[in-house]
Design a protein around this motif. Structure first.
Motif, short mmCIF file in Angstrom:
data_model
loop_
_atom_site.label_atom_id
_atom_site.label_comp_id
_atom_site.label_asym_id
_atom_site.label_seq_id
_atom_site.Cartn_x
_atom_site.Cartn_y
_atom_site.Cartn_z
N GLU A 49 -25.20 -0.06 22.51
CA GLU A 49 -24.96 -0.27 21.09
C GLU A 49 -23.44 -0.30 20.79
O GLU A 49 -23.06 -0.80 19.97
N GLU A 50 -22.75 0.70 21.05
CA GLU A 50 -21.40 1.24 20.77
C GLU A 50 -20.69 0.01 21.36
O GLU A 50 -19.83 -0.38 20.71
N ILE A 51 -20.77 -0.49 22.74
CA ILE A 51 -20.00 -1.37 23.15
C ILE A 51 -20.30 -2.80 22.68
O ILE A 51 -19.20 -3.54 22.18
N ALA A 52 -21.45 -2.97 21.98
CA ALA A 52 -21.68 -4.27 21.41
C ALA A 52 -20.84 -4.17 19.97
O ALA A 52 -20.20 -5.25 19.78
N LYS A 53 -20.76 -2.82 19.15
CA LYS A 53 -19.93 -3.04 18.05
C LYS A 53 -18.58 -2.82 18.38
O LYS A 53 -17.87 -3.83 17.54
N ARG A 54 -17.95 -2.28 19.36
CA ARG A 54 -16.62 -2.53 19.39
C ARG A 54 -16.14 -3.50 20.27
O ARG A 54 -14.77 -4.05 20.04
N THR A 55 -16.97 -4.44 20.78
CA THR A 55 -16.71 -5.83 21.12
C THR A 55 -16.92 -6.92 20.36
O THR A 55 -16.88 -7.98 20.39
N ASP A 56 -17.33 -6.56 18.91
CA ASP A 56 -17.60 -7.26 17.86
C ASP A 56 -18.79 -8.26 18.36
O ASP A 56 -18.89 -9.65 18.18
#
Length: 325
Positions: A49-56
């Motif tokens: 989930e965090e990777i999804a957030k940080r990569t828009d």
């Protein structure tokens, strides 16, 4: 003309939107063999989930726990086949590609979890990880998580190395795990992780070895009433990104993936350490016999009977790890 222009612009916008959506929905598979209750899973979900957030939203990572995409050997092979993109797995499996990295599984290598974590920041770790990356076709270790210190459960009490003579014990299908039990005269049987509970329950084997947190999560205490704190391996798991995926990531995305996965590893490590501290008393409350052993007795047998060379390890690497402060 205005109508046609409007239609053309609308079609162009639709194509662009479709392209953006496609880019936003790059779907990746993250696999492991652990239960959904374990931090290796919960923190993997957090990381996805965090990777999804940080990569828009450019990456959507689905996490598959509990051997859903195959046993540990299968998901390691899946990195090459392209059936998985990210896995959590031990260095014992990485050693199938690059034997020297498995030296961390030589019994009694690490003093404690702090020593393990210090190793992951050392030059010797960088050397071994680079060797694995080259040998595996580019699979990249982004993070290392403390898995737990491995102890032995059994049908009968074990207080000394000699007590293991003739014991039918399950070990993972990895040569390094055989070292301590065989040095003490046990009969080792490699059984897949998902099948261990049943094997203990039906008497196929009389013992197994795993960290206390795994003994709890897999409920081995229900079918084994003795735990011996042999502490023979301070174990760890690697978060590994497939060579195919790693080669496609931009430098910026590589940085994001690495930072997030390392944060997840730190979170998992903290949870495991806290759980381990409480579990001995918890097992005793359940009526389990927990035995403190003289680990030097087991270590002496290993050093006398098990060579580094038979596993493809370099003793110089082991000595470098032991010297890490």
């Amino acid at each position: 003309m205005k109508f046609r222009l409007t239609m053309l612009l609308g079609a162009t916008a639709a194509i662009l939107a479709s392209a953006i959506t496609a880019q936003a929905e790059t779907v990746l598979k993250w696999a492991h063999v652990y239960e959904t209750s374990e931090p290796f899973h919960t923190e993997s979900v957090w990381a996805a989930e965090e990777i999804a957030k940080r990569t828009d939203g450019r990456y959507k990572i689905d996490v598959f726990p509990a051997s859903q995409l195959g046993k540990e050997a299968d998901i390691n092979q899946g990195l090459k086949l392209g059936t998985v993109d990210i896995i959590i797995s031990g260095s014992s499996f990485a050693a199938r590609e690059h034997p020297p990295i498995g030296v961390t599984y030589y019994p009694y290598t690490f003093r404690d979890p702090a020593h393990l974590i210090a190793y992951t920041k050392s030059d010797i770790f960088k050397k071994l990880a680079a060797g694995y990356e080259q040998a595996s076709g580019g699979n990249h270790i982004t993070a290392v998580t403390y898995y737990g210190t491995r102890h032995t459960t059994s049908n009968r009490p074990i207080a000394t190395c000699a007590d293991m003579a003739g014991l039918k014990i399950r070990v993972p299908d990895v040569p390094a795990y055989l070292a301590m039990p065989r040095a003490c005269g046990a009969n080792t049987t490699p059984i897949a992780f998902a099948e261990v509970y049943l094997a203990l329950q039906n008497g196929t084997v009389e013992a197994q070895e795993n960290p206390l947190t795994t003994i709890e999560a897999k409920k081995f205490y229900e079918v084994q009433k003795n735990i011996s704190l042999t502490g023979h391996i301070v174990d760890h798991l690697n978060t590994v990104v497939s060579g195919m995926l790693w080669a496609k990531l931009s430098d910026e995305d590589k940085k994001i993936f690495t930072e997030v996965m390392q944060e997840a590893a730190e979170r998992s490590t903290k949870i495991i350490e806290e759980r381990e501290k409480a579990l001995v008393d918890k097992f005793k409350e359940r009526g389990i016999t927990v035995t403190e052993v003289d680990r030097s007795d087991f270590e002496k047998a290993v050093m006398e009977k098990v060579s580094f060379e038979e596993f493809g390890y370099d003793k110089a690497d082991w000595e470098a790890i032991r010297a890490v402060k």
